[in-house]
Design a protein around this motif. Structure first.
Motif, PDB file in Angstrom:
ATOM      1  N   ARG A  41      -4.300  68.492  47.091  1.00  0.00           N
ATOM      2  CA  ARG A  41      -5.343  69.484  46.783  1.00  0.00           C
ATOM      3  C   ARG A  41      -4.885  70.919  47.021  1.00  0.00           C
ATOM      4  N   THR A  42      -3.687  71.102  47.584  1.00  0.00           N
ATOM      5  CA  THR A  42      -3.246  72.486  47.875  1.00  0.00           C
ATOM      6  C   THR A  42      -2.414  73.040  46.726  1.00  0.00           C
ATOM      7  N   ARG A  95      -4.724  65.234  50.869  1.00  0.00           N
ATOM      8  CA  ARG A  95      -4.985  66.602  51.330  1.00  0.00           C
ATOM      9  C   ARG A  95      -3.913  67.558  50.776  1.00  0.00           C
ATOM     10  N   GLU A 138      -3.250  62.193  54.136  1.00  0.00           N
ATOM     11  CA  GLU A 138      -2.460  63.427  54.098  1.00  0.00           C
ATOM     12  C   GLU A 138      -1.923  63.699  52.695  1.00  0.00           C
ATOM     13  N   ASP A 181      -2.258  72.665  57.086  1.00  0.00           N
ATOM     14  CA  ASP A 181      -3.158  73.744  57.520  1.00  0.00           C
ATOM     15  C   ASP A 181      -2.480  75.104  57.305  1.00  0.00           C
TER      16      ASP A 181
END
Lengths: 273, 273
Positions: free
Chosen positions: B272-273, B269, B266, A200
């Motif tokens: 994708r950054t 996720r 995770e 995040d």
């Protein structure tokens, strides 16, 4: 010789290459020096402590700030870990508690300062109040603006009271962070170090870099300077932070204090026991 | 294997030879093992910390008591110093402050307990309230008598809350103390470590030994045992205390915790950054 310059007017964070290693030839050399200088650091801290038993004023405070995975823990383990644990005071600042929130943002920081003779280390610090607060909007820009000045006043006060303040941003690249986070996910023994919240925060990368740029340039002063330490190479960051601490302690030049009692009289008194 | 037995019924302090070295052949062997086992101790503490991030209850508390010069500082530097400083909480108890004196004698002790995952070390402790207080008459015998029970209750409470309590008396001879005090007087760099008050305390040697005899036998329990560690040889005392800590941590057997999040999700996720 310390090759890193403090942050000064005209500094641009984006111009610092996180994979660079200014001041040392290569990893082998850096690791060799790290081991050798660890003993000097420990010796200087012991002298500072000895001195403080008679003239209790001087201490050193290392402020560590960084994006997740940049290596704060490694600095504590491998650089600070070389110093006698009695001479060190480490505090990790987490999200403030309910009690801490009732006070101004520097209240909890004042409670964790090093005592005379110690090397204090802040793992995160009062700078979170102008970093995450700016990025996530936990405080208004007006409040944050005021804090830069309050921080400068606070640090000047520390320096005047005898604390040498060294502020370090461990600077990693976004790619390096990604690969370190991935390693925590791929290695079962490291799974506990990973927190979904880390991703995040990672999504706000550019905003954090901008918040650091402002904080660094607004609060780097001659008496409490900021250093940006390239940290994509762990061996480099450890060597560089050790060098900053060592420079500071060498400049303080602490000396073994002379006895404040009559040595010969005490020898005689001891002999009679 | 830990060769030292805990203090139990029939224990006589005067029967322990401070220059003995039970359980290890010689200095060379002890120093080799100290270095090797330091890594295991650090590894076990890191696991205990990792575990505490999910199940925050277990910690270890080492209580160190001794006559002056017996080597508490050396234990901190050479045994505890091998552990990551983030995983350690050391507190040196001095003469109580005015604020501390306003509370019961355990008040200041409760504030310095290790957190889950940490190894806590008390450099002196609540035992001063039944040692120096008995020797110098700072409290009445009635009050001191009551304290043995309060200490046992307090330590039982700690153990039930998840803290492994190890209590160590570093046991030196009067002759060895004399020669260590003399060394502090004869070596200018060590002068600062000497305090004329040390000789004042030394004059009460027999009374201290008697106070220890009573405190040890009254407060050594199966869950919070006392160990008397012969300490005329520094290499032995360090090896023995390290062994006690290591035994305790091996028995706890902390494990790397499993992820409490979805590792594959995770990874995706993060990708994708």
């Amino acid at each position: 010789m310390q090759p890193l310059s403090p942050v000064a007017s005209g500094f641009v964070l984006a111009d610092v290459d996180p994979s660079s290693s200014p001041g040392v030839a290569d990893r082998k050399r850096a690791e060799k020096e790290l081991a050798k200088r660890g003993m000097e650091l420990a010796d200087l801290q012991e002298r500072l402590f000895a001195e403080s038993t008679q003239d209790g004023t001087r201490s050193v405070l290392l402020v560590l700030q960084a994006m997740d995975t940049a290596g704060k823990g490694g600095i504590l383990e491998h650089v600070i870990g070389e110093v006698d644990p009695q001479g060190v005071r480490i505090h990790s600042f987490k999200a403030p508690t309910a009690e801490e929130k009732e006070h101004d943002f520097l209240w909890r920081v004042r409670r964790e300062l090093p005592r005379a003779g110690q090397i204090g280390v802040f793992d995160r610090s009062h700078y979170e109040d102008v970093l995450i607060h700016r990025v996530r909007g936990f405080s208004t820009l007006e409040v944050i603006e005021e804090r830069y000045g309050l921080i400068a006043d606070f640090e000047r006060e520390l320096v005047e009271a005898g604390t040498t303040v060294i502020k370090v941003m461990l600077h990693i690249s976004s790619d390096e962070q990604k690969s370190r986070l991935l390693a925590r996910l791929e290695t079962p023994e490291k799974n506990w170090k990973y927190n979904p919240g880390d991703v995040d925060e990672r999504m706000h990368w550019a905003a954090y870099q901008a918040a650091y740029q402002i904080a660094l340039t607004r609060t780097s002063t001659p008496s409490a300077p900021w250093y940006v330490v390239p940290a994509d190479h762990k061996w480099y960051a450890r060597w560089a932070v050790q060098g900053l601490l060592l420079d500071a302690l060498r400049r303080l030049g602490p000396q073994w204090p002379a006895a404040d009692y009559d040595v010969e009289a005490e020898k005689a008194r001891l002999a009679r026991t």
